[in-house]
Design a protein around this motif. Structure first.
Motif, PDB file in Angstrom:
ATOM      1  N   TRP A   1      -1.969   7.193   4.439  1.00 33.36           N
ATOM      2  CA  TRP A   1      -2.749   6.655   4.596  1.00 33.36           C
ATOM      3  C   TRP A   1      -3.911   6.024   3.571  1.00 33.36           C
ATOM      4  O   TRP A   1      -4.136   5.632   4.522  1.00 33.36           O
ATOM      5  CB  TRP A   1      -2.860   8.585   3.605  1.00 33.36           C
ATOM      6  N   PHE A   2      -2.678   5.252   3.275  1.00 37.64           N
ATOM      7  CA  PHE A   2      -3.041   3.905   2.318  1.00 37.64           C
ATOM      8  C   PHE A   2      -2.639   3.229   3.011  1.00 37.64           C
ATOM      9  O   PHE A   2      -3.279   2.119   3.420  1.00 37.64           O
ATOM     10  CB  PHE A   2      -1.641   3.897   1.201  1.00 37.64           C
TER      11      PHE A   2
ATOM     12  N   PRO B   1      -9.103   3.822  10.244  1.00 39.75           N
ATOM     13  CA  PRO B   1      -9.627   2.277  10.483  1.00 39.75           C
ATOM     14  C   PRO B   1      -8.757   1.390  11.531  1.00 39.75           C
ATOM     15  O   PRO B   1      -8.366   0.683  11.211  1.00 39.75           O
ATOM     16  CB  PRO B   1     -10.260   2.051   9.067  1.00 39.75           C
ATOM     17  N   GLU B   2      -9.786   0.389  12.073  1.00 36.85           N
ATOM     18  CA  GLU B   2      -9.731  -0.504  12.635  1.00 36.85           C
ATOM     19  C   GLU B   2      -9.122  -2.140  12.059  1.00 36.85           C
ATOM     20  O   GLU B   2      -8.399  -2.297  12.304  1.00 36.85           O
ATOM     21  CB  GLU B   2     -10.427  -1.062  14.126  1.00 36.85           C
ATOM     22  N   THR B   3      -9.904  -2.550  10.455  1.00 38.88           N
ATOM     23  CA  THR B   3      -9.577  -3.563   9.825  1.00 38.88           C
ATOM     24  C   THR B   3      -9.266  -2.645   8.156  1.00 38.88           C
ATOM     25  O   THR B   3     -10.176  -1.405   8.548  1.00 38.88           O
ATOM     26  CB  THR B   3     -10.728  -4.283   9.809  1.00 38.88           C
ATOM     27  N   PRO B   4      -9.058  -3.278   7.818  1.00 40.21           N
ATOM     28  CA  PRO B   4      -8.381  -2.618   6.368  1.00 40.21           C
ATOM     29  C   PRO B   4      -9.924  -2.756   5.907  1.00 40.21           C
ATOM     30  O   PRO B   4     -11.623  -2.999   5.352  1.00 40.21           O
ATOM     31  CB  PRO B   4      -8.074  -4.220   5.253  1.00 40.21           C
ATOM     32  N   ASP B   5     -10.165  -1.285   4.846  1.00 43.43           N
ATOM     33  CA  ASP B   5     -10.724  -0.415   4.070  1.00 43.43           C
ATOM     34  C   ASP B   5     -10.478  -0.729   2.497  1.00 43.43           C
ATOM     35  O   ASP B   5      -9.528  -1.551   1.820  1.00 43.43           O
ATOM     36  CB  ASP B   5     -10.466   0.934   4.305  1.00 43.43           C
TER      37      ASP B   5
ATOM     38  N   PRO C   1       0.784  -1.426  -0.201  1.00 41.71           N
ATOM     39  CA  PRO C   1      -0.263   0.136  -0.025  1.00 41.71           C
ATOM     40  C   PRO C   1       0.740   1.266   0.189  1.00 41.71           C
ATOM     41  O   PRO C   1       0.509   2.356  -0.625  1.00 41.71           O
ATOM     42  CB  PRO C   1      -0.881  -0.053   1.449  1.00 41.71           C
TER      43      PRO C   1
ATOM     44  N   LEU D   1      -2.310   2.709   6.677  1.00 43.31           N
ATOM     45  CA  LEU D   1      -3.174   3.280   7.476  1.00 43.31           C
ATOM     46  C   LEU D   1      -4.797   1.942   6.825  1.00 43.31           C
ATOM     47  O   LEU D   1      -5.343   2.025   7.513  1.00 43.31           O
ATOM     48  CB  LEU D   1      -3.276   4.367   8.064  1.00 43.31           C
ATOM     49  N   ARG D   2      -4.895   2.857   5.851  1.00 41.76           N
ATOM     50  CA  ARG D   2      -6.528   2.237   5.350  1.00 41.76           C
ATOM     51  C   ARG D   2      -6.570   1.330   5.255  1.00 41.76           C
ATOM     52  O   ARG D   2      -7.538  -0.191   5.386  1.00 41.76           O
ATOM     53  CB  ARG D   2      -7.030   3.681   4.753  1.00 41.76           C
ATOM     54  N   LEU D   3      -5.073   0.918   4.242  1.00 41.24           N
ATOM     55  CA  LEU D   3      -5.235  -0.856   3.509  1.00 41.24           C
ATOM     56  C   LEU D   3      -5.494  -1.991   4.514  1.00 41.24           C
ATOM     57  O   LEU D   3      -5.399  -2.723   4.559  1.00 41.24           O
ATOM     58  CB  LEU D   3      -4.833  -0.852   2.114  1.00 41.24           C
ATOM     59  N   TYR D   4      -4.250  -1.602   5.293  1.00 39.13           N
ATOM     60  CA  TYR D   4      -3.669  -2.722   6.238  1.00 39.13           C
ATOM     61  C   TYR D   4      -5.228  -2.460   8.199  1.00 39.13           C
ATOM     62  O   TYR D   4      -5.474  -3.558   8.458  1.00 39.13           O
ATOM     63  CB  TYR D   4      -2.584  -2.528   7.480  1.00 39.13           C
ATOM     64  N   GLY D   5      -5.072  -0.830   7.994  1.00 36.59           N
ATOM     65  CA  GLY D   5      -6.238  -1.076   9.495  1.00 36.59           C
ATOM     66  C   GLY D   5      -5.342  -1.138  10.733  1.00 36.59           C
ATOM     67  O   GLY D   5      -4.120  -1.975  10.479  1.00 36.59           O
ATOM     68  N   ALA D   6      -6.173  -0.115  11.793  1.00 38.91           N
ATOM     69  CA  ALA D   6      -4.977  -0.951  13.061  1.00 38.91           C
ATOM     70  C   ALA D   6      -4.952  -1.725  13.363  1.00 38.91           C
ATOM     71  O   ALA D   6      -3.744  -2.148  13.931  1.00 38.91           O
ATOM     72  CB  ALA D   6      -5.308   0.390  13.992  1.00 38.91           C
TER      73      ALA D   6
END
Lengths: 487, 487
Positions: free
Chosen positions: A376-377, B65-69, A105, A379-384
Motif C-alpha cells: 500500500w505504501f 493513485p496515478e500520482t503520489p499521495d 516507502p 502504490l500510494r507514495l509512488y503512484g502507478a
C-alpha cells in the motif's frame, strides 16, 4: 476476596522502564540514518561478499550476553561484521538472479508492520489487516489488467504469500484435491496424479510436488520449442499417454518469464488443453508479471484470464521488499476447501457468519504479518505512473546493454526478454564461466548464470531502483576488462 | 563498438531523485515517532476492534493513485482508518490466544532487515544472513538448555521458520520420507502412513497432514489423561493396532504447552515408544518452550533430548515480533534430503563445496528474509537476564490472577500452567460464553476461549511486554463487572 485484595496490592512487576520508548525514539532515528547511509553508500561497496565460510561467525561471540550490550556495539558489529558479509542486493550494479528491488516507502511499510505487531490470521484478529490486503490486491488486478474474476469481491480473490514457491504449492494442493475429489486431503495422495511444466519451469514446481505427496517423478518436464516455450504437441501427447495409462493429469504450470531466459509459455493454447481435460492451470509470472503494469507490456498476460491460479512478485520488480508474492485464484473455494481448518480456539462470530475472509485458509502457516502495508505504501507514495516509468526504463536499459553486447565481438547475445538479457562468451562454456567468475570476484557488479540447451549462459537482469546509465557503463567496462584480462 | 559508445552517452534514466533518501530520513523519523506514539498510547485504545465486516475497506478508495499521495494523507489514514480496524495485540491488557509479544529492539531488527533488502536463500547470496542465524540459534540452545545435538555445528541444527505450522510441516515431510525410504518424495505418498498427536494438539498437525499427502484421516488424535497429556496406553495400543493392520507409524507430535490449557505431554515416555518403533518424534513447544530460558522452568523440556525435531516461537513469548519460529533437528540430513533441490541457476562454489548451510533446503519457500537480525537485537539489547525476569514475572502475574479467580465465588479455576490460566463461570457454558463476549465487546481487555472436555472455558494468557500489576487490576475489574452485569 481477601486474597484478591492482597494480590492487587502487591507491587507490580514492571517490564517497561518508563523511558524505554523515549530511548527508542533516539535509537530509531539512528536506525533511519543507518539505513539511509547504507543505501546512499551502497555503490562504494563490493556487490558480492568476499567472506569465506565461517568467517562471519568466527567474529561473533559464542554465547548470548547476560546483560544488555550497548546499541553502539550493535551498530559497530553491523558495520564491521554483518554488512561486509552480505551480498548487497540493492546495489545499482546488482544484475543477478532477479532484482528483489526495494524502496524507501516499502521499508517504512515493513517498519510499521513490525511496530504494530498484529496477527492477521483471521479477519477478527485485525479486520484492517485482511481488508487492506484484499483491497490492494484488487487495485493490482485493475492496474495490471488481470481478469476481474481474480478480485476478492468476486468468487476468486488474491492473497499475499511469502514467495512464488508457496503460491505454487498452494495451487498444487488445491489442484490435487480437486482432481482427487478431496480424497488426497483426507485419505492421502494415493492416486497417480501428474503435474506438467516446461523443462525451463522453476524448481519450485518440483519442490511443491515433493512436499504435497504427488512426488517428484510425477512432474513431467515438457520439452521446449525454439523460443523455449513449452512444446504443446509434446504436452498433448504426454497428456494422452498418461490418460491411457490410467494416471490423472492434475495441473499444468505455465511460466510467464522463466528464470533462465524469461521465456513466456503460450498460456492460451495451454488453457485450451487444460479445459479439454479438466486440469488446473497455474501461471507462474514471478518476475515478469510485473511488466503488465505498463499497457505496452500487457501482452505478457495473454491467456491469463483462462487460468485457475496466478502469481507474481512485487518483491521482485515492483519496489516492495521481500516477502510479497501476490497469488490469485479464479474460484477461492478450491483453495479454502484444501487449506481450511477451524479448531474451537479460533472460532469467532465473524468467521461463523461467512461474511469475511480468513486468510489463514489461503496459505500454509496459520499466523501472518501485516504485509499489505508495504504494498500500500509503495502504490500510494509512488503512484502507478512512476511504477510504469520504472519498468519501461529498466527494459530500455536492458535494450541498451543488449545492443552493446550485439556489437561486442567477444560476446554472443542469446536474447533479451523485457529486463533480462542472456549472453555468452564466443569461445564457449569455459570462457563464459571464467568471465562470470572474474566479474563477480572483482565485486563491482554481480551477474548469475544458467544452462540453456546445455550451454553455460550469463544472465543480466536490470531492475534495481537506482540503476541508471552510469551503472550500465560500469557493467560494460567490467565486462570489457574481464574479456581482455582473459587474453 | 561505435553503438556501444553511443549508448553509453545516452542520458541515464534516473529513478532515484537525488533527494529521495534525504526526504526519507525525514519520513523515517516521522515513522519512528508514529510507532513510539502508538505503543505509548495503546492502553487508551480498545483492544478488540469494533469494526464490522467491510467497514475498513469502504473507507478507502477503489483504485490505486496515478500520482503520489502525500505522506501526510498516509499518516492520516493510518490513524483514522487502519489503527481503529486493528486488534491491538501489543496492548498490556491483551490476554488472548498467545502473547505475540514485541519489543523496541525487535522492531529495529525487522526495520534493518527491510532496509538491507537481502535474500538469504543460499549461503552465497548473503553469508552473514546464514551465519548469524546459525549462531543465534546455537545461542538459544545454550540459553534454554536444549540438547547439544541441536547445534548447527553438530549434525543437527536450527533454522528460523515463519511459524510453528511450517516447522511441523517440515518435520512431517522429513518423517514421511524417512519412513517411506524416500519413496514419498519421489513417487508420492502411496503408503498408509500414520501420524499421532494428542486430542489437544494444535490444528497445524492436521493441516500438515492434509498438505503433505498423508491425509487428515491418518492423523490419530490420542485421548488425554486427567492432566490432558497424551494417554500413553492409548498411544501404545493404537500403534500396535496400526502395525498389525500393515500401516506405517510415521510420526508422533508431542506438545509442550497445548493451545487450550498448556498441557505438557510426557515427552520421555513418548520417546521410548517412538524409539521402539522407529517413529519420528516432533515436539511442538510453540509458546511454552520459551519458559525454559529460566532454569526453574527447564523441566518443561524434559525428554526433548530424545526427539528428532523441536520448535518454539520467540515471536510468542520472547519479545521477537512475528515471524520467528526456531526449528531444530537432531540430524539435518533427513530435512535436507526432503527439501533440497539444486537447479543450475542456483548452483555456486560454496554450495558445491558442501562447507555451508543453504537454508532454502530447510524450509518450504526458496526466498528468505534476514530474520536473525531481530532475534539477535533482542538477545543483545535486553540480555538473557532480562528475558528470564520477564518470563518469571509473567508466571507470577498469572498466579496472582489465579489466586483471585480461586477466591471468586462466580468463577471456577480449571488450572494454571506457567503464564496461561483457564477458568469458567460457575453457571456453565452459556454464562462463560456471555462473560467472554461482554468483556471483549467492552474493549478494555481481550481474552479467548477453548473447549475442554466439551466445556466452554476462558483462557487468559499473561505475556505482553508492558503488562504489569495495574493491568491485572483492569482485568479483575472487567471480569467482576461482567459477572455483575449478568445478574
Amino acid at each position: 476476596m481477601i486474597a484478591a485484595m492482597t494480590n492487587a496490592e502487591r507491587p507490580a512487576p514492571e517490564h517497561d522502564p518508563t523511558n524505554e520508548m523515549d530511548a527508542w525514539r533516539h535509537t530509531g532515528r539512528q536506525a533511519v540514518d543507518w539505513i539511509a547511509d547504507y543505501l546512499e553508500g551502497i555503490e562504494a561497496r563490493r556487490v558480492q561478499s568476499d567472506r569465506s565460510p565461517g568467517e562471519v561467525r568466527a567474529m561473533l561471540p559464542n554465547f548470548a550476553p547476560e546483560t544488555p550490550d550497548s546499541i553502539e556495539s550493535v551498530w559497530r558489529d553491523m558495520d564491521e561484521i554483518i554488512v561486509p558479509g552480505l551480498m548487497n542486493w540493492q546495489s545499482p550494479t546488482f544484475f543477478g538472479y532477479f532484482p528483489a528491488n526495494n524502496s524507501p516507502p516499502s521499508i517504512l511499510g515493513e517498519f510499521l508492520s513490525a511496530g504494530l505487531g498484529v496477527q492477521g490470521m483471521l479477519w477478527s484478529t485485525s479486520p484492517a489487516c485482511t481488508e487492506l490486503e484484499s483491497l490492494v490486491l484488487d487495485w493490482l488486478v485493475e492496474l495490471m489488467g488481470l481478469p476481474a474474476t481474480f478480485r476478492t469481491d468476486q468468487v476468486g480473490g488474491g492473497v499475499i504469500q511469502d514467495s512464488a514457491s508457496s503460491a505454487t504449492l498452494c495451487a498444487m494442493i488445491a489442484a490435487r484435491d480437486r482432481a482427487s475429489q478431496g480424497q488426497a486431503r483426507t485419505e492421502g495422495t494415493r492416486q497417480p496424479l501428474v503435474v506438467y511444466a516446461s523443462s525451463d519451469a522453476h524448481s519450485s514446481v518440483d519442490k511443491a510436488a515433493m512436499i504435497c505427496g504427488i512426488g517428484s517423478q510425477n512432474v513431467r518436464h515438457m520439452a521446449v520449442n525454439s523460443l523455449r516455450q513449452m512444446d504443446l504437441s509434446v504436452l498433448q501427447s504426454q497428456l494422452e499417454s498418461d490418460l491411457a495409462a490410467g494416471r490423472i493429469p492434475t495441473m499444468v504450470v505455465a511460466t510467464i518469464g522463466t528464470t533462465a531466459t524469461g521465456a513466456i509459455d503460450d498460456v492460451r493454447a495451454i488453457a485450451d488443453l487444460c479445459q479439454q481435460h479438466d486440469i488446473w492451470l497455474h501461471v507462474d509470472a514471478a518476475m515478469m508479471g510485473a511488466a503488465a503494469i505498463c499497457p505496452e507490456f500487457r501482452w505478457v498476460h495473454e491467456g491469463v484470464d483462462r487460468c485457475d491460479s496466478y502469481c507474481f512478485n512485487p518483491h521482485k520488480w515492483l519496489l516492495v521488499n521481500f516477502d510479497c508474492d501476490c497469488f490469485y485464484v479464479r474460484d477461492r473455494k478450491w483453495l479454502t476447501r484444501s487449506l481450511s481448518i477451524n479448531p474451537e480456539y479460533l472460532r469467532n462470530e465473524a468467521t461463523d457468519s461467512g461474511q469475511v475472509i480468513d486468510y489463514r485458509d489461503w496459505q500454509i502457516p496459520l499466523g501472518r504479518r501485516f504485509r499489505a502495508l508495504k504494498l500500500w505504501f509503495v502504490l500510494r507514495l509512488y503512484g502507478a505512473k512512476h511504477l510504469r516509468e520504472m519498468v519501461t526504463d529498466h527494459c530500455a536499459m536492458a535494450e541498451q546493454l543488449a545492443e552493446w553486447i550485439r556489437c561486442n565481438p567477444s560476446l554472443v547475445l542469446d536474447g533479451r526478454q523485457l529486463n533480462l538479457l542472456t549472453f555468452r562468451h564466443v569461445d564457449g562454456d569455459d570462457a563464459s564461466a571464467a568471465l562470470l567468475q572474474r566479474m563477480n570476484d572483482a565485486g563491482r557488479v554481480f551477474l548469475t548464470h544458467a544452462k540453456v540447451a546445455d550451454r553455460f549462459i550469463l544472465r543480466a537482469c536490470v531492475g534495481q531502483r537506482t540503476t541508471s546509465g552510469r551503472h550500465l557503463e560500469t557493467l560494460r567496462s567490467e565486462l570489457q576488462s574481464a574479456i581482455e584480462s582473459a587474453g
